[in-house]
Design an enzyme around this catalytic site. Sequence first.
Site, PDB file in Angstrom:
ATOM      1  N   ASP A 368       0.793  -1.018   0.136  1.00  0.00           N
ATOM      2  CA  ASP A 368      -0.225   0.008  -0.138  1.00  0.00           C
ATOM      3  C   ASP A 368       0.954   1.188  -0.029  1.00  0.00           C
ATOM      4  OD1 ASP A 368      -2.184   1.783   0.382  1.00  0.00           O
ATOM      5  OD2 ASP A 368      -2.827   0.968   2.028  1.00  0.00           O
ATOM      6  N   ARG A 442     -11.918   2.401   8.396  1.00  0.00           N
ATOM      7  CA  ARG A 442     -10.700   2.562   7.759  1.00  0.00           C
ATOM      8  C   ARG A 442     -10.643   3.741   6.828  1.00  0.00           C
ATOM      9  NH1 ARG A 442      -5.494  -0.387   4.506  1.00  0.00           N
ATOM     10  NH2 ARG A 442      -4.055  -0.035   5.971  1.00  0.00           N
ATOM     11  N   LYS A 475      -0.845  -8.322  -5.109  1.00  0.00           N
ATOM     12  CA  LYS A 475      -1.739  -8.570  -3.908  1.00  0.00           C
ATOM     13  C   LYS A 475      -2.978  -7.649  -4.205  1.00  0.00           C
ATOM     14  CE  LYS A 475      -1.008  -7.874   1.153  1.00  0.00           C
ATOM     15  NZ  LYS A 475      -0.040  -7.340   1.959  1.00  0.00           N
ATOM     16  N   ASP A 477      -6.203  -6.584  -2.072  1.00  0.00           N
ATOM     17  CA  ASP A 477      -6.586  -6.527  -0.498  1.00  0.00           C
ATOM     18  C   ASP A 477      -8.152  -6.106  -0.339  1.00  0.00           C
ATOM     19  OD1 ASP A 477      -6.213  -6.156   2.223  1.00  0.00           O
ATOM     20  OD2 ASP A 477      -4.658  -4.999   2.119  1.00  0.00           O
ATOM     21  N   ASN A 479     -10.241  -4.095   2.600  1.00  0.00           N
ATOM     22  CA  ASN A 479     -10.186  -3.873   4.161  1.00  0.00           C
ATOM     23  C   ASN A 479     -11.336  -3.134   4.876  1.00  0.00           C
ATOM     24  OD1 ASN A 479      -7.361  -4.385   4.970  1.00  0.00           O
ATOM     25  ND2 ASN A 479      -6.897  -3.087   3.149  1.00  0.00           N
ATOM     26  N   ASP A 547      -2.820 -10.651   9.417  1.00  0.00           N
ATOM     27  CA  ASP A 547      -1.561  -9.705   9.685  1.00  0.00           C
ATOM     28  C   ASP A 547      -0.803  -9.943  10.980  1.00  0.00           C
ATOM     29  OD1 ASP A 547      -2.100  -8.025   7.497  1.00  0.00           O
ATOM     30  OD2 ASP A 547      -3.665  -6.832   8.368  1.00  0.00           O
TER      31      ASP A 547
HETATM   32  C1  DGJ Z   1      -4.021  -5.105   5.113  1.00  0.00           C
HETATM   33  C2  DGJ Z   1      -3.275  -6.351   4.776  1.00  0.00           C
HETATM   34  O1  DGJ Z   1      -3.352  -7.510   5.441  1.00  0.00           O
HETATM   35  C3  DGJ Z   1      -1.588  -5.871   4.978  1.00  0.00           C
HETATM   36  O2  DGJ Z   1      -0.860  -6.647   4.701  1.00  0.00           O
HETATM   37  C4  DGJ Z   1      -1.378  -4.573   4.100  1.00  0.00           C
HETATM   38  O3  DGJ Z   1      -1.330  -4.801   2.872  1.00  0.00           O
HETATM   39  C5  DGJ Z   1      -2.191  -3.724   4.372  1.00  0.00           C
HETATM   40  N1  DGJ Z   1      -3.767  -3.790   4.418  1.00  0.00           N
HETATM   41  C6  DGJ Z   1      -2.232  -2.148   3.629  1.00  0.00           C
HETATM   42  O4  DGJ Z   1      -3.130  -1.234   3.804  1.00  0.00           O
END
Ligand code: DGJ
Length: 723
Positions: A368, A442, A475, A477, A479, A547
């Site tokens: 990120d 977030r 990757k 993501d 969130n 994480d």
């Molecule tokens: C959540 C992911 O699990 C992390 O590894 C990382 O990529 C962050 N987001 C970045 O915002």
Amino acid sequence: MILFDEAKQVFHLNTPGTSYVIGIHDEGLLLNLYYGKRLPDHDLWHLSRRMRCASFSPCDPVLAPTGFSVDVAPMEYPTNGRGDFRVSAVAAKNRDGNTVTDLRYQSYRIFAGKPDLPGLPHLYVTNDAQCDTLEITLCDPYTNLTAVLVYSVFKDCDVITKYVRFVNHGTHPLKLCRAMSSCLDLPSMDYDLITLYGRHVKERQFVRRPLAHGLQGVRSVRGSSSHAQNPFAALAQTGATETTGNVYGFNLVYSGNFEITGEVDFGPTTRMVMGICGTDFLWNLQPGESFTTPEAVHVFSDRGLGGMSRIFHRAYSDHLIRGRWQYEKRPLLINSWEAAYFDFDTDKLIAFARQAKELGIELLVMDDGWFGKRNDDTTSLGDWFINTDKLDLGRLVDAVHELGLKFGIWFEPEMISPDSDLYRAHPDWCVHVPGRVPSLARQQYVIDVSREDVRDNIFGQIRAILDNYEIDYLKWDFNRNLSEAGSALLDADRAQEFFHRFVLGTYDLQNRLTNTYPDLLLENCSGGGGRFDPGMLYYSPQIWTSDNTDPIERLMIQFGTSLCYPASTMGAHVSACDRTGYETKGNVALWGTFGYELDPCKLDEQTKATVKQQVAEYHRYYDLIHTGDLYRLICPWDNPFCCAWSFVSRDQNETLVTLVCMRHEEQVLFHLKLQGLDPEKRYQLEGTDEIYSGALLMYAGVDVSERADRDGDSLKLHFTAIG
Ligand code: DGJ
């Protein structure tokens, strides 16, 4: 193999070790007669003697004289409102406004191979000889809704998949209020329900509870499968252990809202249904339209939880994960996130790459923070163009490749920041409902990927990066959870189709990505392991597990994840966290797709030497871990002091055993019993002249009393067959 006994009206579905038997009862009612260890018999109708009405149980008038009632019968696909009061598999609202649904047998078809599910992830075969499929068509005589139950029976593993295709053959619109992928009725309640719950940084925690009368189960209404519950459950016969007893495994190939609901009724009988969560789901079926449910995976093992897991692992490795990276060796990576968070520039990442190269690492992932104006998490999701104030991507990618490393990049395609050019241009593209201010999580909203125009825009932006720079890894993501879930394009009638349409949109995007860039290594992620499910594994061969990189806390997460997901899918990295030394961090991360999550330039010489040794071990044990069978020798949910696991090669010539002392307990004698070896073979412990029979290692064990006796210590034992 699938047989239909015309005389007995029974379907017999056989995998190598299991049988699943379906009977067509009078009046076209479809019954589940048996699921379990493989049977030679075809006639199981004597098992239907107990299907008599209890007091108050309604009966089909034609069947009333026989005393049969759907209230107590093991129904293959139970419907709503016709006298079966347990949780139903299907309810369709008809033109009269009621949801009474009735499905009766119409026809069947058996064929070799396995059809694709349109737009949905699914298990697959590479040639038709690997699997047979049975389609049973049921029809509601009043509405003309047909349900085609589709069963695929694998020949190389004890897996049966099921899904349902609905078609409205009537002349009036219908609304599906509930459309489960499968149902299983078992004739007792002598089981424990095992599920995986969690939260961010604590994913897939093992929980086991005895079944009780009434409802129990797991679900997600978060829009994704989620950290909180995984679309997995097992029913373990009372007393079943890691190595013994009957276990049924259930897993839904789906990444959105789901439910796995168990109900124990007065029988006592146990019903398990699994599918898209019935809450906030309503699907319109106009005349002629169809709807296909996600696929459910069923596993049965009479060798305990370990036996169940190994069936899932092989099935997913061979029949779910696809593409170039299914069997090809994956690169050992280093990720910038825990090393730098948002604080990086071109030179810093080149320095990482240079040091990583020296350590033997093969792929640098820029996480990120590379796009828009993103220097923290308040901004720029949706603006997938390079932040040129911070980064010269061309120079970075070239430098990394010149060093001989591969290059990876991070995206979060289903999200949009309120502070982004994209949101300012298209505020209606964020997921929202009329009259309500969308909630933030977030600092971000979710972008409405149920819309094709939105998907075109996002994919166009991703393409602009991937077509212009040589990117080897991505990757993906995700969130936040979904709230105020709605789309500007769906009218009131279709509003509750949103959640499923959103998931279909995600699948479409990942499909476009993997089809357009077949060499790209895709790793899914959702704030760690918040979307670790078989749906995602269809597109990405690996998923970031959590994480949480603390090796001791990781143990519970990795053990839980391993209940149904293979080691080759679990992203596991060594980080700078200092709960244990580097040796244990490496030993725990070696279980999954190994990598690093730290600043390589800050390592001291001794740690660098350890890292180099770990890199060598990664290569050495790669095949064993990625293609061998996992045995959970001591589980952290059974033993709070120490846990152990092993990988055994398929030819049983090699095993790697890892033991971690989570909390030291004074114990004079500790013999660790191995599993999965050939009792007849003799095995040498590497680095010693100790040679033992497989029988001794499994039945008496190996003495580890003094080998890992401090909190956080760990050890690896590598045995190879000799002679
Ligand atoms: C959540 C992911 O699990 C992390 O590894 C990382 O990529 C962050 N987001 C970045 O915002």
